[in-house]
Design a protein around this motif. Structure first.
Motif: not given
Length: 117
Positions: A42-48, A36-40, A57-61
Motif C-alpha cells: 500500500l505504501a509503495a502504491d501510494q508513493s508511486r 507488513f507485506t500488505r502495508e508495504l 517513510r511513514r511505513f518504515i518509521t
C-alpha cells in the motif's frame, strides 16, 4: 549483575530499511509478516501514485517502532496490556490506556532518534 530474560532484547534493533525490518519481523513476530507485506504494498502504491516518498517513510518509521517494541518482551507485554485495557474498560480507563500507549510510543521514537509525534 544479570538482566532478567524479559528485559533482554530478542535481537538488536535493525537499521530502518525495508529488508532489515522484514527480517526482524520474521524473527520476532512472524505472524505479522502478512500485515507488513500488505502495508508495504500500500505504501509503495501510494508513493508511486503521488510521486512522493512520504508513505514509504511513514511505513518504515511505523515498522521500526513496532520492531523496537516487539524485540523487547517486557515492553511488548506492557504495550499489549495497555492495548487490551484501552478496549476493555470504561472511558477513564481507556483514556489512561491511551496515554500510556502514547508514552510508550514517544519513548520508542526517542530511543530510535525519531521525532516525537
Amino acid at each position: 549483575m544479570t538482566t532478567p530474560a524479559d528485559e533482554q532484547p530478542l535481537i538488536p534493533q535493525p537499521p530502518a530499511t525495508v529488508a532489515t525490518l522484514r527480517q526482524a519481523v520474521s524473527q520476532i513476530a512472524p505472524a505479522s509478516l502478512p500485515a507488513f507485506t500488505r502495508e508495504l504494498d500500500l505504501a509503495a502504491d501510494q508513493s508511486r501514485l503521488g510521486s512522493d516518498l512520504a508513505p514509504l517513510r511513514r511505513f518504515i518509521t511505523q515498522w521500526a517502532i513496532y520492531v523496537h517494541i516487539q524485540r523487547q518482551p517486557g515492553l511488548a507485554a506492557d504495550f499489549r496490556r495497555w492495548e487490551d485495557a484501552a478496549g476493555a474498560g470504561d472511558a477513564a480507563q481507556a483514556r489512561q490506556a491511551a496515554a500510556e500507549i502514547g508514552r510508550l510510543l514517544d519513548e520508542a521514537h526517542a530511543a530510535l532518534g525519531l521525532p516525537v509525534r
